[in-house]
Design a protein around this motif. Structure first.
Motif, PDB file in Angstrom:
ATOM      1  N   UNK A 213       0.788  -1.234   0.000  1.00 45.71           N
ATOM      2  CA  UNK A 213       0.000   0.000   0.000  1.00 45.71           C
ATOM      3  C   UNK A 213       0.823   1.289   0.000  1.00 45.71           C
ATOM      4  N   UNK A 214       2.176   1.157   0.132  1.00 46.07           N
ATOM      5  CA  UNK A 214       2.995   2.370   0.194  1.00 46.07           C
ATOM      6  C   UNK A 214       2.859   3.204  -1.074  1.00 46.07           C
ATOM      7  N   UNK A 215       2.619   2.560  -2.217  1.00 44.97           N
ATOM      8  CA  UNK A 215       2.521   3.287  -3.487  1.00 44.97           C
ATOM      9  C   UNK A 215       1.410   4.328  -3.434  1.00 44.97           C
ATOM     10  N   UNK A 216       0.222   3.936  -2.975  1.00 46.61           N
ATOM     11  CA  UNK A 216      -0.877   4.918  -2.963  1.00 46.61           C
ATOM     12  C   UNK A 216      -0.759   5.880  -1.779  1.00 46.61           C
ATOM     13  N   UNK A 217      -0.130   5.449  -0.697  1.00 45.94           N
ATOM     14  CA  UNK A 217       0.063   6.352   0.447  1.00 45.94           C
ATOM     15  C   UNK A 217       0.996   7.496   0.047  1.00 45.94           C
ATOM     16  N   UNK A 218       2.116   7.157  -0.572  1.00 46.08           N
ATOM     17  CA  UNK A 218       3.079   8.194  -0.956  1.00 46.08           C
ATOM     18  C   UNK A 218       2.603   8.997  -2.165  1.00 46.08           C
ATOM     19  N   UNK A 275      -3.856   1.304   6.466  1.00 45.06           N
ATOM     20  CA  UNK A 275      -3.218   0.315   5.587  1.00 45.06           C
ATOM     21  C   UNK A 275      -2.263  -0.609   6.333  1.00 45.06           C
ATOM     22  N   UNK A 276      -2.144  -0.466   7.649  1.00 47.09           N
ATOM     23  CA  UNK A 276      -1.084  -1.158   8.386  1.00 47.09           C
ATOM     24  C   UNK A 276      -1.116  -2.674   8.200  1.00 47.09           C
ATOM     25  N   UNK A 277      -2.307  -3.246   8.066  1.00 46.64           N
ATOM     26  CA  UNK A 277      -2.412  -4.700   7.927  1.00 46.64           C
ATOM     27  C   UNK A 277      -2.119  -5.169   6.499  1.00 46.64           C
ATOM     28  N   UNK A 278      -1.992  -4.227   5.581  1.00 46.07           N
ATOM     29  CA  UNK A 278      -1.783  -4.584   4.172  1.00 46.07           C
ATOM     30  C   UNK A 278      -0.319  -4.641   3.779  1.00 46.07           C
TER      31      UNK A 278
END
Length: 505
Positions: A213-218, A275-278
């Motif tokens: 999920x880091x891609x959409x978070x950043x 998103x932590x669990x992803x």
């Protein structure tokens, strides 16, 4: 002609594992001073917009390869020189700004929150009125105190880090904007910072911005930055392999509109927390044995394996021999006709000297590794043919490739990361034609990632073990995800932090 503002450049950077037995000393920082600092960064050189608009003064910067805790003597010596050089700059001219060029995850013997300590010492010389902009790695740690001492603070938005120069230039460009506001007599010069700590501590190998999920978070960071009243937005993943209370994820949004920066910071923090669990590893994982079995069974070539527990670019000592020992014990690689394997690397100064004296083509028996980290395996002794020798590397100094059966083991005088294809080809190795390439690394750096036809992340032991719970953190704030799986939803409201002069006392 209008006076050009004067900005000094100073900082120390070393990503530091407190679980690695090695110690980082002053020479490892490769200190640069004066004009050498300006030469390092094209975006502040004459002929560039920032270079022409500002008079840049280099104090001292030092960027060490990640490793073990920095010795107190090393820090005191380098920080004293920074303070001395800043004192000379302040005595010779009116200083308008300081670019604080740091990483953010440095640990020093007997000190806590070292980047803040260094900045406090700098503030003691330059005073509270000089504007400070810090640029950091997203794997750094951001305490409330560090935010207080800076006027601007930002970090990379990619992992692997392909926006290093862009981030540092942004930190300098934003600093110049503040200085110009001050020169123009604008009522509000110093921005507010909305700071939100998150009870999450994950390794970089689960938070690469190449993947969800880091891609959409950043991807949301520039959207927040574009909001009216916002100057900069940043998300720090934090650094997982140091055991300090400041180690955790953090969001900081900077600007002049309280509502906008608070709203933007909460948006980013909520995206991260929800998103932590992803978050999962960036590649299939397995034990070292499972990785080797998968590589041998695959028809994808070259097949890369990360020997991740001793990754020197995450803070590993680099001299753990466990991976190479296990590799050479496999019967598949005992003869030269076996699958071709490249292994990078194990340091061994005495082994290097013996191989260099013998020369290329000679058969030698050498012992290497475990001079620093012998927790997981002792030194390894092997007999093989000297395949190649190279002198003059910035990190390794001298490199030797020893062919043992079908394994081409890279030995170094000092530890070195292998991130680029030329790291191999300059040693007369062709990784693209190898069957298996094993590197001490976490997620594959861009060139290796592009080269690999398939890969796995080996969950191997070392000072940057991916199994964080196996390391035994004791000082991080709890509860903390994923150490505690029942963490309640935290308060994600923003802490508004102005620059505080009272902290300079």
């Amino acid at each position: 002609m209008a006076r050009r503002p004067v900005i000094a450049v100073a900082g120390l950077a070393c990503e530091t594992s407190t679980f690695t037995p090695s110690r980082t000393r002053a020479p490892a920082f490769h200190p640069q001073r004066d004009s050498d600092i300006i030469k390092k960064y094209p975006f502040i050189q004459p002929g560039s917009p920032l270079g022409d608009a500002v008079e840049w003064r280099g104090a001292l910067i030092g960027h060490a390869l990640p490793g073990g805790i920095v010795t107190r003597d090393a820090f005191e010596m380098l920080s004293a020189e920074i303070v001395n050089r800043l004192t000379q700059i302040v005595a010779s001219t009116k200083l308008d700004g300081l670019w604080f060029d740091i990483h953010g995850a440095m640990c020093v013997e007997g000190l806590y929150d070292v980047e803040c300590e260094l900045l406090k010492r700098c503030r003691g010389v330059i005073g509270p009125d000089v504007l400070v902009s810090a640029s950091m790695d997203l794997h750094g740690n951001v305490s409330r105190q560090l935010v207080c001492h800076t006027d601007l603070i930002t970090c990379y938005r990619t992992a692997p880090h392909v926006d290093v120069a862009e981030t540092k230039e942004r930190a300098c460009r934003n600093l110049l904007q503040l200085i110009q506001r001050k020169a123009n007599g604008e009522e509000t010069v110093r921005p507010l910072k909305a700071w939100i700590p998150l009870p999450i501590l994950l390794p970089g190998e689960q938070t690469s911005t190449r993947d969800e999920p880091a891609a959409h978070i950043y991807a949301a960071v520039p959207e927040v930055e574009a909001m009216e009243g916002v100057l900069d937005a940043a998300i720090w993943v934090g650094y997982a392999w140091a055991d300090e209370p400041r180690n955790r994820a953090v969001v900081v949004v900077t600007g002049w509109d309280k509502e906008a920066i608070s709203k933007g910071a909460t948006k980013l923090a909520r995206l991260f927390w929800d998103s932590r669990k992803d978050f999962t590893f960036v590649a299939p994982t397995g034990s070292y044995e499972e990785c080797l079995d998968a590589a041998l069974a695959s028809d994808k070539r070259p097949y890369f394996i990360s020997d991740s527990g001793d990754n020197p670019t995450a803070g590993g000592s680099g001299d753990v021999t466990w991976g190479l020992t296990q590799l050479l014990a496999r019967p598949e690689f005992k003869t030269e006709s076996g699958p071709k394997v490249i292994y990078a690397c194990v340091p061994g100064p005495e082994a290097i000297q013996k191989a260099v004296e013998a020369g290329v083509g000679a058969i030698v028996t050498v012992t290497a590794g475990a001079e620093v980290d012998d927790i997981h395996a002792g030194p390894i002794t092997m007999t093989g043919r000297v395949h190649s020798i190279k002198h003059g590397d910035r990190h390794a100094e001298t490199e030797v490739v020893l062919q043992v059966g079908s394994v081409f083991a890279i030995l170094t005088k000092l530890r070195k990361p292998y991130h680029l294809e030329k790291d191999f080809t300059e040693l007369n190795l062709t990784p693209r034609s190898a069957d298996i390439v094993i590197v001490k690394i976490g997620y594959l750096e861009p060139e290796l990632y592009a080269m690999a036809k398939d890969w796995m992340l080996g969950l191997t032991p070392g000072g940057v073990d991916q199994d964080l719970e196996r390391l035994g953190h004791k000082r991080i704030l709890r509860p903390m995800w994923p150490f505690d799986r029942t963490v309640e939803d935290p308060d994600l409201s923003a802490h508004l932090i102005p620059m505080s002069n009272t902290l300079l006392d």
